[in-house]
Design an enzyme around this catalytic site. Structure first.
Site, short mmCIF file in Angstrom:
data_model
loop_
_atom_site.label_atom_id
_atom_site.label_comp_id
_atom_site.label_asym_id
_atom_site.label_seq_id
_atom_site.Cartn_x
_atom_site.Cartn_y
_atom_site.Cartn_z
N LYS A 131 6.61 0.95 4.46
CA LYS A 131 7.22 -0.38 4.61
C LYS A 131 6.44 -1.37 3.77
CE LYS A 131 10.68 -2.02 7.02
NZ LYS A 131 11.88 -1.28 7.46
N ASP A 172 15.14 -4.85 3.24
CA ASP A 172 14.94 -5.02 4.69
C ASP A 172 15.27 -6.49 4.98
OD1 ASP A 172 13.81 -3.68 7.19
OD2 ASP A 172 12.51 -5.41 7.10
#
Ligand code: NAD
Length: 411
Positions: free
Chosen positions: A108, A148
């Site tokens: 991430k 995201d």
């Protein structure tokens, strides 16, 4: 900035992995390898603003576990993101990719920024600066970023352009969530909602409830909630309530999500569409068969869990139930489909985009949807079987299946 939810998210992700691994009788060193990230890149990015002054932004790319394949996970732009939150999300991506049966580990990225305060040119310079900084630690077989929170296909197009300029060759599989014109996959926009519907249909078949007209309430009418509601309506479910951040609408005779979206485009909200106005809080406790939280985390919590009437909850948002609510509702016999499975349609179609990019061969939307269905139903079935075999809830079964798959690839 102190971001307690980000720290709590990391603690609970790690605690869940530890609890599952201990039950599986894994040794302490294996548990550490499942918990600690393999790499945590932290950097300061300097960007020239439109006024000519330089500004420094903090960012991370955290690469959690690569046993099953390259790291995979999005990049978020958010003013309150912190390292712990990015690490928690990377950890959960390792679990989600393993649950979905994908050849990926978890990663991430994040930048501390409020993108709404940047001009488009500043946003582009920041995105390019981030791509340049991570260029030497990503790649189609190393780490594959995606959008995201607050990052879009356009941002991916700037990032991949920067990455390819630095590397000196084309590599469309290094980023997913790209615009279709730059090698994005057909079907990606609807993939998370569509995948959730496939999981729900597979569950109802197991519960011998397919073919019945079931009522559904959906909280959140964005990318995930809207496409889920639209496709569920088309599949014969009675969507009786939907909501956005300003409240919701309830009509026990059913709503047509496409018509509600047309109303929202005109008025800016769903509330006011024909039916009864309901608050987001009321929506969660309506008398429906299926509740689909598809907006925010922690919306079902110790304050309202006892009032939830749905017998099935499909977690389309990430972490919509607190641990307390999850335990209380599981005890009452509510079937909860965990987020790592329910919303894995997005990363599954990202995987299909990656395969297409690596092969240089492009599939039709029908082909993508058929592959998504096959893959996500297979993922559901493995978790369902584990939950029956071990007499455990689906969430626990999902973590156990994921940890089994990850550890079996760790040497
Ligand atoms: P989005 O921004 O497109 O939509 C969010 C929706 O939630 C909007 O309709 C917004 O009005 C609504 N909302 C905001 N605050 C709310 C509140 N207080 N109460 C009720 N509704 C509220 O976001 P999205 O992409 O649809 O993502 C929704 C959730 O799904 C997030 O938890 C996200 O992490 C998760 N998720 C998304 C994807 C994806 O592919 N987009 C994949 C996996 C998980």
């Amino acid at each position: 900035m102190d971001n307690a939810p980000g720290k709590k998210m990391l603690e609970s992700a790690q605690a869940l992995i530890r609890k599952t691994a201990e039950k599986m009788k894994l040794d302490e060193e294996t548990i550490k390898r499942l918990i600690e990230p393999e790499f945590a890149h932290e950097f300061a990015l300097t960007v020239k603003m439109d006024n000519g002054k330089k500004k420094v932004f903090k960012g991370w790319r955290i690469q959690h576990n690569s046993a099953l394949g390259p790291y995979k996970g999005g990049i978020r732009f958010h003013p309150e993101t912190i390292r712990e939150e990015v690490q928690a999300l990377a950890t959960l991506m390792s679990i989600k990719c393993a649950v979905a049966g994908l050849p990926y580990g978890g990663g991430k990225g994040g930048i501390v920024v409020d993108p709404k305060k940047l001009s488009k040119t500043e946003l582009e310079r920041l995105s390019r600066a981030f791509a340049a900084r991570i260029a030497h630690v990503i790649g189609e077989d190393v780490d594959v970023p995606a959008p995201d929170v607050n990052t879009t296909p356009e941002i991916m197009s700037w990032m991949i352009d920067e990455y390819q300029k630095i590397k000196g060759f084309k590599s469309p599989a290094t980023f997913t969530g790209k615009p279709v014109s730059m090698g994005g996959s057909l079907g990606r926009t609807e993939a998370t909602g569509r995948g959730g519907l496939f999981v729900l249909q597979a569950l109802l078949e197991k519960l011998a409830k397919e073919g019945q007209t079931l009522t559904v309430a959906v909280q959140g009418f964005g990318n995930v909630g809207y496409f889920f509601a639209k496709l569920a309506h088309e599949a014969g479910f009675k969507v009786v309530a939907v909501s956005d951040s300003r409240g919701g609408v309830y009509n026990k005779d059913g709503l047509d999500p496409v018509a509600v979206m047309a109303f929202k485009r005109k008025k800016g909200v769903v509330s006011g569409y024909s039916g009864k106005k309901v608050s987001n809080e009321e929506l969660l406790t309506l008398p429906v068969d299926i509740l689909v939280p598809a907006a925010l985390e922690n919306v079902v919590n110790e304050k309202n869990a006892a009032k939830v009437k749905a017998r099935i909850i499909l977690e389309m948002a990430n972490g919509p139930l607190t641990e307390e609510a999850y335990l209380a509702l599981s005890k009452k016999g509510v079937t909860i489909v965990p987020d790592v499975l329910a919303n894995s349609g997005g990363v599954t179609v990202s995987y299909l985009e990656w395969v297409q990019g690596k092969a240089g061969y492009w599939w039709s939307e029908e082909e993508v949807n058929a592959k998504l269905k096959e893959m996500i139903v297979r993922a559901f079935t493995a978790i369902w079987d584990k939950s029956k075999e071990k007499k455990m809830p689906l969430k626990q079964a999902a973590f156990e299946v994921a940890i089994e798959r990850i550890t079996s690839a760790m040497v």
